[in-house]
Design an enzyme around this catalytic site. Structure first.
Site, PDB file in Angstrom:
ATOM      1  N   LYS A 200       0.830  -1.238   0.172  1.00 55.11           N
ATOM      2  CA  LYS A 200      -0.066   0.060   0.019  1.00 55.11           C
ATOM      3  C   LYS A 200       0.895   1.331  -0.069  1.00 55.11           C
ATOM      4  O   LYS A 200       0.713   2.259  -0.698  1.00 55.11           O
ATOM      5  CB  LYS A 200      -1.020   0.121   1.140  1.00 55.11           C
ATOM      6  CG  LYS A 200      -1.911   1.021   1.296  1.00 55.11           C
ATOM      7  CD  LYS A 200      -2.855   1.023   2.358  1.00 55.11           C
ATOM      8  CE  LYS A 200      -3.567   2.604   2.668  1.00 55.11           C
ATOM      9  NZ  LYS A 200      -4.707   2.444   3.622  1.00 55.11           N
ATOM     10  N   GLU A 206      10.323  -4.890   4.597  1.00 60.74           N
ATOM     11  CA  GLU A 206      10.421  -6.224   4.231  1.00 60.74           C
ATOM     12  C   GLU A 206      10.144  -6.375   2.745  1.00 60.74           C
ATOM     13  O   GLU A 206      10.890  -6.859   1.935  1.00 60.74           O
ATOM     14  CB  GLU A 206       9.527  -7.079   4.748  1.00 60.74           C
ATOM     15  CG  GLU A 206       9.676  -7.200   6.357  1.00 60.74           C
ATOM     16  CD  GLU A 206       9.062  -6.073   7.286  1.00 60.74           C
ATOM     17  OE1 GLU A 206       8.703  -5.098   6.738  1.00 60.74           O
ATOM     18  OE2 GLU A 206       8.599  -6.555   8.503  1.00 60.74           O
ATOM     19  N   GLY A 261      -4.845  -1.811   4.771  1.00 62.96           N
ATOM     20  CA  GLY A 261      -4.130  -3.046   4.439  1.00 62.96           C
ATOM     21  C   GLY A 261      -4.732  -4.091   4.516  1.00 62.96           C
ATOM     22  O   GLY A 261      -4.904  -5.216   3.817  1.00 62.96           O
ATOM     23  N   ARG A 262      -5.243  -4.653   5.920  1.00 60.75           N
ATOM     24  CA  ARG A 262      -5.872  -5.686   6.119  1.00 60.75           C
ATOM     25  C   ARG A 262      -7.249  -5.889   5.455  1.00 60.75           C
ATOM     26  O   ARG A 262      -7.699  -7.077   5.759  1.00 60.75           O
ATOM     27  CB  ARG A 262      -5.785  -5.946   7.695  1.00 60.75           C
ATOM     28  CG  ARG A 262      -6.610  -4.907   8.310  1.00 60.75           C
ATOM     29  CD  ARG A 262      -6.327  -5.086   9.931  1.00 60.75           C
ATOM     30  NE  ARG A 262      -6.625  -3.889  10.747  1.00 60.75           N
ATOM     31  CZ  ARG A 262      -6.201  -2.802  10.910  1.00 60.75           C
ATOM     32  NH1 ARG A 262      -4.999  -2.417  10.263  1.00 60.75           N
ATOM     33  NH2 ARG A 262      -6.596  -1.887  11.760  1.00 60.75           N
ATOM     34  N   GLU A 347      -4.840  -6.738  14.795  1.00 60.49           N
ATOM     35  CA  GLU A 347      -4.357  -5.560  14.330  1.00 60.49           C
ATOM     36  C   GLU A 347      -5.547  -4.349  14.353  1.00 60.49           C
ATOM     37  O   GLU A 347      -5.330  -3.184  14.550  1.00 60.49           O
ATOM     38  CB  GLU A 347      -3.835  -5.645  12.759  1.00 60.49           C
ATOM     39  CG  GLU A 347      -2.757  -4.507  12.716  1.00 60.49           C
ATOM     40  CD  GLU A 347      -2.095  -4.573  11.385  1.00 60.49           C
ATOM     41  OE1 GLU A 347      -2.639  -4.091  10.418  1.00 60.49           O
ATOM     42  OE2 GLU A 347      -0.836  -5.076  11.340  1.00 60.49           O
ATOM     43  N   HIS A 378      -4.916 -33.086  16.548  1.00 57.87           N
ATOM     44  CA  HIS A 378      -3.716 -33.938  17.157  1.00 57.87           C
ATOM     45  C   HIS A 378      -2.892 -33.179  17.616  1.00 57.87           C
ATOM     46  O   HIS A 378      -1.552 -33.497  17.802  1.00 57.87           O
ATOM     47  CB  HIS A 378      -3.369 -34.893  16.136  1.00 57.87           C
ATOM     48  CG  HIS A 378      -4.274 -35.724  15.576  1.00 57.87           C
ATOM     49  ND1 HIS A 378      -4.426 -37.268  16.212  1.00 57.87           N
ATOM     50  CD2 HIS A 378      -5.387 -35.633  14.708  1.00 57.87           C
ATOM     51  CE1 HIS A 378      -5.356 -37.572  15.589  1.00 57.87           C
ATOM     52  NE2 HIS A 378      -6.089 -36.911  14.804  1.00 57.87           N
ATOM     53  N   LYS A 517       9.104  -0.786  14.581  1.00 61.54           N
ATOM     54  CA  LYS A 517       9.706  -0.483  13.400  1.00 61.54           C
ATOM     55  C   LYS A 517      10.692   0.611  13.404  1.00 61.54           C
ATOM     56  O   LYS A 517      11.930   0.530  13.044  1.00 61.54           O
ATOM     57  CB  LYS A 517       8.737   0.024  12.402  1.00 61.54           C
ATOM     58  CG  LYS A 517       7.714  -0.994  11.586  1.00 61.54           C
ATOM     59  CD  LYS A 517       6.990  -0.072  10.605  1.00 61.54           C
ATOM     60  CE  LYS A 517       5.730  -0.997  10.265  1.00 61.54           C
ATOM     61  NZ  LYS A 517       4.769  -0.291   9.332  1.00 61.54           N
TER      62      LYS A 517
HETATM   63  O1  F6P Z   1       2.330  -4.018   9.995  1.00 60.15           O
HETATM   64  C1  F6P Z   1       1.738  -2.892   9.599  1.00 60.15           C
HETATM   65  C2  F6P Z   1       1.223  -2.886   8.226  1.00 60.15           C
HETATM   66  O2  F6P Z   1       1.046  -1.403   8.021  1.00 60.15           O
HETATM   67  C3  F6P Z   1      -0.072  -3.560   8.020  1.00 60.15           C
HETATM   68  O3  F6P Z   1      -1.103  -3.029   8.418  1.00 60.15           O
HETATM   69  C4  F6P Z   1       0.003  -3.678   6.300  1.00 60.15           C
HETATM   70  O4  F6P Z   1      -1.060  -4.551   6.154  1.00 60.15           O
HETATM   71  C5  F6P Z   1       1.418  -4.014   6.438  1.00 60.15           C
HETATM   72  O5  F6P Z   1       2.267  -3.289   7.239  1.00 60.15           O
HETATM   73  C6  F6P Z   1       1.932  -3.857   4.743  1.00 60.15           C
HETATM   74  O6  F6P Z   1       1.989  -2.646   4.416  1.00 60.15           O
HETATM   75  P1  F6P Z   1       2.334  -2.213   3.032  1.00 60.15           P
HETATM   76  O7  F6P Z   1       1.078  -2.670   2.142  1.00 60.15           O
HETATM   77  O8  F6P Z   1       2.207  -0.519   3.181  1.00 60.15           O
HETATM   78  O9  F6P Z   1       3.655  -2.564   2.759  1.00 60.15           O
END
Ligand code: F6P
Length: 548
Positions: A200, A206, A261-262, A347, A378, A517
């Site tokens: 987003k 990452e 995002g979620r 979240e 199990h 972060k």
């Molecule tokens: O972990 C926090 C967060 O902002 C989530 O809410 C989101 O889904 C994820 O990181 C990834 O964010 P982005 O889509 O901006 O990479």
């Protein structure tokens, strides 16, 4: 806040009194014995989903007080405000309109923008899928994203395995740990791979790190013309089109800040889903979610499944004091559903201040966890049945199994039919066992051939006693299709909204992920410099060991 918080309502106090008088002592076995109509009275039907809520620790009074709570918290008006696009995420000054992403063309806010991107994305999808069988067609899709830019697609694609393109393989890379991307890269052919950089913000550590590694790998492996080929082999799904362009990506599918995002798998973030299952099935997924949106928007509170589940969540968390909920999908395709729901619920509602910033005197999000059935049986079901904590369980069962279009030999089909019956019987048996339990007297009357002969009968019986009266909900789908899965996910989204709204939260921000972060960016250079100044003793010692 425009509405009273749950603990400031008369219904809250009435619920507390009722809990002491009848809620705590409620015995499900007696309740079923007393009332032959309990299962029917406490079952609800929503689009694509049948819900048996009767094995839950509530009665007519608690349900009616919970409904009163919903009304006193002005739940309907607040739902309508969200659906109308009011800025119900005040800490980020945003509307919350994932429902607009699945509204049919011409309906709902931002319809033109939504359908322009959707149509363009699905045209791209069909072009890629049409060429998958050609010698240089795309056969590997690698989604690089994390959190909401990963968990939805990663959950949906295996769930809809029976709908997936037989020549397209979907891969998901999320972790900053190179052990995630390396095994994926090893299986790829650069000329037949499409990387989707899904973020987003297009700034997430990452995702950016993995995207850089993917690009470096692509340039090294593609051969001649690699730089120019990036345009064909990398696409981005993001709200930050400029950042994607700076990365060198020219094909971009955008979305908007009013998509959390979620809550984003319905947007361009759903591209890996659409590539796997095709344009029509993706539209069916959206349509299923939209049907649930309509139910959420229009069903009266007493018949509104997401709202009933949200009320139950408050009842369990704040009156019964249950701190977790286990999700047990009896469908292997839904194996990633618990992980997806962890982000969705924890979240959204894992907060300790209300929307105005006032500290909360009551518990909010439970821990959500689980595993596909029967595997969980199990592993941790021992604790669900005999542990010291009561953990409500949510079973999800699918009436008909779906194994895809490839024909299967008759003997295999017969075996699979038998397996499906076993799966469903296991699912029902677990809910039954949790509720029924087994008394010590019953255990005394049974043979226990595997028990040690040196123990007394009573001791063995005590170990074989099940307290019972443990609550569960069972959600039934007829088939696991794009439409029913869409409805199921939307059901969870709205349920999380309902409990969050009752708790007075802003369910749509996530400030709790920021501190870690920020500290990570401060620590990262210290791995190079070895500077330990100002660090606490534990972190300093760990850093020193890791550098050694
Ligand atoms: O972990 C926090 C967060 O902002 C989530 O809410 C989101 O889904 C994820 O990181 C990834 O964010 P982005 O889509 O901006 O990479």
């Amino acid at each position: 806040m425009l509405a009273p918080r749950c603990d400031q309502t008369p219904a809250w106090n009435a619920l507390a009194t009722h809990f002491d008088l009848a809620g705590r002592p409620l015995d499900l076995r007696e309740a079923f014995a007393r009332d032959a109509g309990r299962a029917q009275a406490l079952s609800l039907t929503a689009p694509e989903v049948f819900a048996d809520l009767s094995k839950n620790l509530w009665d007519a009074t608690s349900r009616s007080l919970l409904l009163q709570l919903a009304r006193e918290c002005r739940l309907e008006a607040r739902r309508d405000a969200m659906l109308a696009g009011e800025p119900v995420n005040p800490t980020e000054g945003r509307a919350v309109l994932h429902t607009a992403l699945r509204a049919p063309k011409g309906q709902g806010p931002f319809s033109d923008e939504v359908h322009e991107v959707l149509d363009r994305m699905l045209a791209f999808v069909e072009a890629v899928r049409a060429e998958a069988g050609a010698p240089d067609g795309i056969r590997h899709i690698v989604n690089i994203g994390i959190g909401g830019s990963d968990l939805g697609p990663q959950m949906v694609v295996p769930a809809l395995d029976a709908w997936t393109h037989p020549q397209i393989q979907s891969h998901f890379v999320s972790n900053v740990d190179g052990h995630d991307i390396v095994p994926v890269l090893r299986r790829l052919d650069a000329r037949r791979t499409l990387f989707i950089v899904a973020s987003k913000t297009f700034t997430t550590q990452e995702t950016m790190a993995n995207a850089e590694v993917a690009r470096a790998w692509f340039l090294a492996r593609y051969g001649e013309g690699a730089e120019a080929a990036i345009a064909r082999h990398f696409v981005a799904t993001t709200t930050n089109i400029e950042a994607a362009a700076r990365f060198g990506i020219t094909t971009t599918f955008g979305f908007w800040d009013w998509v959390g995002g979620r809550y984003s798998l319905w947007s361009a973030i759903g591209l890996p889903i659409a590539l796997a299952i095709g344009a029509q099935a993706f539209r069916d997924l959206l349509a299923g979610a939209h049907a649930m949106d309509r139910h959420f928007a229009h069903a009266p509170l007493e018949a509104n499944l997401p709202i009933q589940l949200g009320l139950l969540d408050v009842w369990y968390r704040n009156f019964h004091g249950f701190t977790s909920r286990s999700v047990a999908p009896y469908h292997q395709g839904l194996k990633r559903l618990p992980a997806y729901l962890q982000q969705l619920e924890m979240e959204s509602n894992g907060k300790c201040v209300d929307v105005d910033g006032a500290p909360l005197p009551y518990g909010t999000s439970p821990v959500v966890w689980g595993e596909a059935g029967t595997n969980g049986q199990h592993a941790y079901f021992q604790m669900l049945h005999q542990g010291t904590d009561v953990i409500p369980v949510e079973f999800i069962a699918v009436r008909h199994a779906e194994y895809g279009p490839a024909p299967l030999p008759e003997a295999v089909r017969a075996g699979l039919a038998d397996q499906h019956a076993k799966l469903l019987a296991n699912c029902l048996a677990q809910g039954q066992a949790l509720m029924q339990g087994k008394t010590t007297e019953e255990a005394l009357g049974e043979k226990a051939p595997t028990a040690s002969k040196s123990l007394g009968a009573l001791t063995v019986a005590r170990h074989r006693t099940f307290p019972g009266n443990r609550p569960s909900t069972t959600l039934l789908l007829d088939r696991l299709t794009p439409a029913s899965l869409g409805a199921l996910i939307a059901l969870y989204e709205h349920r999380v909204w309902a409990s969050g709204a009752l708790w007075g939260l802003n369910s749509f921000d996530q400030w709790g992920v920021e501190l870690g972060k920020a500290l990570c960016s401060q620590l990262l250079p210290r791995f190079a410099t070895g500077d330990l100044s100002g660090l606490d003793g534990s972190t300093a010692a760990l850093l020193q060991r890791l550098r050694a």
